[in-house]
Write an enzyme that holds these catalytic residues in place. Structure first.
Site, PDB file in Angstrom:
ATOM      1  N   SER A   1      35.715  42.864  24.673  1.00 37.62           N
ATOM      2  CA  SER A   1      36.440  43.580  25.718  1.00 37.62           C
ATOM      3  C   SER A   1      37.590  42.657  26.095  1.00 37.62           C
ATOM      4  O   SER A   1      37.379  41.465  26.283  1.00 37.62           O
ATOM      5  CB  SER A   1      35.567  43.826  26.952  1.00 37.62           C
ATOM      6  OG  SER A   1      34.331  44.406  26.603  1.00 37.62           O
TER       7      SER A   1
ATOM      8  N   HIS B   1      37.766  61.878  32.228  1.00 38.70           N
ATOM      9  CA  HIS B   1      37.203  61.260  31.024  1.00 38.70           C
ATOM     10  C   HIS B   1      35.798  61.795  30.740  1.00 38.70           C
ATOM     11  O   HIS B   1      35.484  62.182  29.612  1.00 38.70           O
ATOM     12  CB  HIS B   1      37.165  59.738  31.169  1.00 38.70           C
ATOM     13  CG  HIS B   1      36.423  59.043  30.070  1.00 38.70           C
ATOM     14  ND1 HIS B   1      36.873  59.029  28.769  1.00 38.70           N
ATOM     15  CD2 HIS B   1      35.250  58.356  30.065  1.00 38.70           C
ATOM     16  CE1 HIS B   1      36.011  58.349  28.015  1.00 38.70           C
ATOM     17  NE2 HIS B   1      35.021  57.936  28.783  1.00 38.70           N
TER      18      HIS B   1
ATOM     19  N   ASP C   1      38.171  48.239  27.096  1.00 35.17           N
ATOM     20  CA  ASP C   1      36.770  48.305  26.684  1.00 35.17           C
ATOM     21  C   ASP C   1      36.704  48.840  25.252  1.00 35.17           C
ATOM     22  O   ASP C   1      36.433  50.015  25.019  1.00 35.17           O
ATOM     23  CB  ASP C   1      36.028  49.225  27.663  1.00 35.17           C
ATOM     24  CG  ASP C   1      34.568  49.396  27.298  1.00 35.17           C
ATOM     25  OD1 ASP C   1      34.020  48.527  26.614  1.00 35.17           O
ATOM     26  OD2 ASP C   1      33.977  50.415  27.714  1.00 35.17           O
TER      27      ASP C   1
ATOM     28  N   ARG D   1      29.153  67.653  23.983  1.00 34.69           N
ATOM     29  CA  ARG D   1      28.032  68.458  24.468  1.00 34.69           C
ATOM     30  C   ARG D   1      28.515  69.895  24.657  1.00 34.69           C
ATOM     31  O   ARG D   1      28.920  70.529  23.701  1.00 34.69           O
ATOM     32  CB  ARG D   1      27.472  67.825  25.759  1.00 34.69           C
ATOM     33  CG  ARG D   1      26.663  66.560  25.471  1.00 34.69           C
ATOM     34  CD  ARG D   1      26.062  65.952  26.744  1.00 34.69           C
ATOM     35  NE  ARG D   1      27.069  65.489  27.684  1.00 34.69           N
ATOM     36  CZ  ARG D   1      27.523  64.222  27.750  1.00 34.69           C
ATOM     37  NH1 ARG D   1      27.019  63.297  26.975  1.00 34.69           N
ATOM     38  NH2 ARG D   1      28.445  63.885  28.625  1.00 34.69           N
TER      39      ARG D   1
ATOM     40  N   GLU E   1      39.577  51.706  25.333  1.00 35.78           N
ATOM     41  CA  GLU E   1      39.398  52.464  26.569  1.00 35.78           C
ATOM     42  C   GLU E   1      40.236  51.788  27.648  1.00 35.78           C
ATOM     43  O   GLU E   1      40.076  50.600  27.914  1.00 35.78           O
ATOM     44  CB  GLU E   1      37.919  52.538  26.988  1.00 35.78           C
ATOM     45  CG  GLU E   1      37.075  53.353  26.011  1.00 35.78           C
ATOM     46  CD  GLU E   1      35.698  53.754  26.544  1.00 35.78           C
ATOM     47  OE1 GLU E   1      35.224  54.839  26.203  1.00 35.78           O
ATOM     48  OE2 GLU E   1      35.097  52.967  27.297  1.00 35.78           O
TER      49      GLU E   1
ATOM     50  N   THR F   1      36.797  54.443  31.475  1.00 30.62           N
ATOM     51  CA  THR F   1      38.076  54.946  30.983  1.00 30.62           C
ATOM     52  C   THR F   1      38.780  55.761  32.057  1.00 30.62           C
ATOM     53  O   THR F   1      38.172  56.642  32.666  1.00 30.62           O
ATOM     54  CB  THR F   1      37.837  55.840  29.754  1.00 30.62           C
ATOM     55  OG1 THR F   1      37.044  55.113  28.842  1.00 30.62           O
ATOM     56  CG2 THR F   1      39.142  56.233  29.103  1.00 30.62           C
TER      57      THR F   1
END
Lengths: 423, 423
Positions: free
Chosen positions: B265, B141, B241, B150, B207, B357
């Site tokens: 959640s 994950h 989540d 990124r 998640e 996750t």
């Protein structure tokens, strides 16, 4: 004007000249003594007024209070009764302590039981804290940190003036004034090191903050507007958001501070009501760019509360190292609460919402050692000749705060914490 | 072997073939019915065994249980009795449900009161959650997210393989399966937009996680080692989540996710004990580079639990969109708890610690829509011909999980949540 705020009120209880707790304040807390189990009290001068005793002996009759409401470990149930009730209780206590009221004044046996000298009591956590959020709402603080760690020309991140940035903190480790803390251990990595190492933090810091405590639930899925926010806020405490800077810098990407903060947060034990702070409202700084509609507000939402941090080396004198003010906040509490709930997040009774470090414009108004000693480059000189870049073992950090106007001082007492060497 | 885990055990209660709740499981939860106030129960087949009734009628005598321990809104007090006691209760329930035991089997009046059909009960939050932490412990994950947002060549941040990265989440908005949620509103800013805008999230995601629940306190200032960690862990639930990706990307710098996560959640309501999962231990992935000494551990600390996510459009069929496994976790629960407390942070009874996750190596094992639809570039096709990049209004997200070996299935039931349009 709220009745209990009248500056002309005087109490039959002697209140020393610079006391934080005149009759206009009447903050709520939880105390215990050698003889009394934890229960609710109100501060007046150098005394605690025992609310359990008052309630059990008919002095609070007619206010519709449930039985045993003050004879509890925490104030949550009381606060949860709602502002109408808690305000009525504060007004009634004001009446009982008024120099012109003889009910308690002239009832010597009752008076002697109801008033407990503060130095015979221990103050405990005033509330059980179901949730704790820490904001980051001082522009000066965010700018200082951004300047030190990122880019001085773009110190504030792009979201900062649009969002009252905040994150969830650890509720379990919030402790009252007087409880010592151990220096935390953790992982750190020097910028030039290949691998992290483990050991006691070398950059233990305080953060000067204030926190508001909520007294009403919104229910999951419902938002609170800036104009409704004050119905939900019961009062304020001083808040020291202890921080291990060397741990923080290594762990915080990408999900935020964690072990750098959750080893302890220290609070002042008396909750000063929002009601008591009413006379000290001031306008906040102008917000530019314009905020989104859900963050707009009307009226004066900042509070003029003078704040101080003192550092006392082991066996030494107290040194004032910071003079700041709650009024410097860029984002006010109404905006913080509106933002927090705009997605439907539910607020609970006893929650704490801390301001973030409160730094002002002057160099001596910065609310953390990191800023005061500018990342260690400008050590703070103490009266014993020693210097500090960060907090050392044996140091005691003390935060104080009060609002003052028309000869009335509404004070918070203090949050005082000694740092013990790592276990 | 723990007595209640014996694969040869059979119950006199009929347990359907693929039931999550055979006699070897016996998870604890809180239920209510039209006639019964909230109280503790144990799942067996399609029934709930009413612990309050058993306790009040002498079936649990001799276990040293405090009066009224099951007749409560939450399991916290029961769990806080400690593993020795909770294990003894599970073993005794196993005994009572054993096909060879006549105590309840042949006591028709008692049996008929004690066993409540699941479809006549509503499951509630099993615990009051004093603190909630979310980890980020799946390498797949973290790598997927890092690749998307990124640098694909340096997808994992430098700290990731040294620290079980985690952050504090919101405890108040944890809700049980079956409670609908509203699509959250919030601030978002398109990369090319000059200013943020406000409105319902356009990138609502789930998640797939699991969470452990603690049953013992360490006390502020004390650490828990990896070898002690299991004494503190009572059991596990499935954990969704919920995340608003567009809110998250704008708000999360520098202090982490906040409004993107704290609107809700969702958890499965049955706490499967760590005891029941003992037979399903497996080795975790090799950890390279070597971790610091406080994170080293001995033995098999991962669990082979098959996990599934299903998505059901309004009025449509359930579509399996993810097959993952709890065993993929890079950091195990012992390491998570040791890390969380290495600075002295205190654990409370009922705390939830979610895994982060859980994504596996295969593309269909990714535990979020963000990853499954790869940031919207590979929409998920559903059986009704529609496509999903994120979760839409009217969709129901269902997570299921079970461990299976030697013909014994230890299941978690499900966490099922429908998404309603923004309020």
């Amino acid at each position: 004007m709220i009745k209990a705020n009248d500056p002309s009120l005087k109490s039959w209880v002697e209140v020393p000249k610079y006391s934080d707790f005149p009759i206009q304040n009447l903050p709520f807390g939880i105390f215990k003594t050698q003889y009394l189990d934890p229960g609710a009290g109100v501060a007046i001068g150098d005394y605690i007024l025992d609310l359990t005793y008052l309630d059990e002996n008919g002095f609070l009759d007619g206010l519709g209070l449930p039985a045993g409401i003050f004879n509890q470990q925490y104030l949550n149930t009381f606060i949860g009764l709602g502002k109408e009730t808690t305000r009525a209780v504060r007004n009634r206590i004001s009446e009982l302590l008024d120099a012109n009221n003889d009910e308690l004044r002239d009832n010597k046996p009752a008076r002697e039981i109801a008033l407990i000298p503060m130095d015979e009591a221990e103050m405990l956590m005033p509330v059980r804290v179901p949730n704790y959020t820490d904001f980051y709402s001082s522009e000066e603080h965010a700018t200082n940190v951004g300047t030190m760690f990122r880019d001085p020309d773009n110190a504030l991140l792009p979201n900062w003036k649009h969002i009252p940035v905040g994150y969830h903190g650890r509720a379990s480790s919030i402790i009252p004034s007087g409880v010592d803390i151990y220096r935390p251990k953790g992982q750190t990595k020097a910028p030039d090191a290949e691998k992290p190492t483990f050991g006691p933090s070398k950059r233990l810091d305080f953060e000067l903050e204030m926190a508001f405590i909520t007294g009403k639930e919104n229910g999951l899925g419902n938002s609170i507007s800036t104009s409704e926010a004050e119905e939900y806020i019961f009062g304020f405490v001083l808040f020291n958001d202890w921080s291990a800077r060397d741990v923080q810098v290594w762990e915080y990407v990408p999900l935020g501070p964690f072990l750098a903060k959750n080893f302890a947060s220290s609070i002042s034990p008396w909750i000063v009501t929002m009601d008591a702070l009413e006379p000290f409202r001031v306008a906040g700084p102008e917000q530019k760019p314009e905020v989104l509609p859900y963050l707009k507000y009307q009226g004066e939402k900042n509070f003029d509360v003078r704040l101080q941090v003192l550092l006392q080396p082991e066996g030494g004198a107290e040194n004032v190292i910071c003079n700041s003010n709650f009024k410097y906040m860029y984002w006010n509490v109404n905006q913080q609460l509106a933002h927090h709930t705009v997605n439907g997040c539910n607020i609970q009774v006893g929650d704490m919402y801390a301001s973030g470090t409160i730094s002002g414009p002057a160099e001596d108004s910065y609310g953390s050692m990191l800023e005061l000693a500018w990342k260690g480059t400008k050590p703070i000189k103490l009266s014993d000749g020693s210097e500090r870049k960060f907090v050392e073992d044996g140091d005691t950090v003390i935060m104080k705060g009060y609002a003052e106007k028309n000869g009335v001082r509404i004070g918070f007492g203090e949050v005082r914490t000694k740092v013990l060497p790592a276990k």
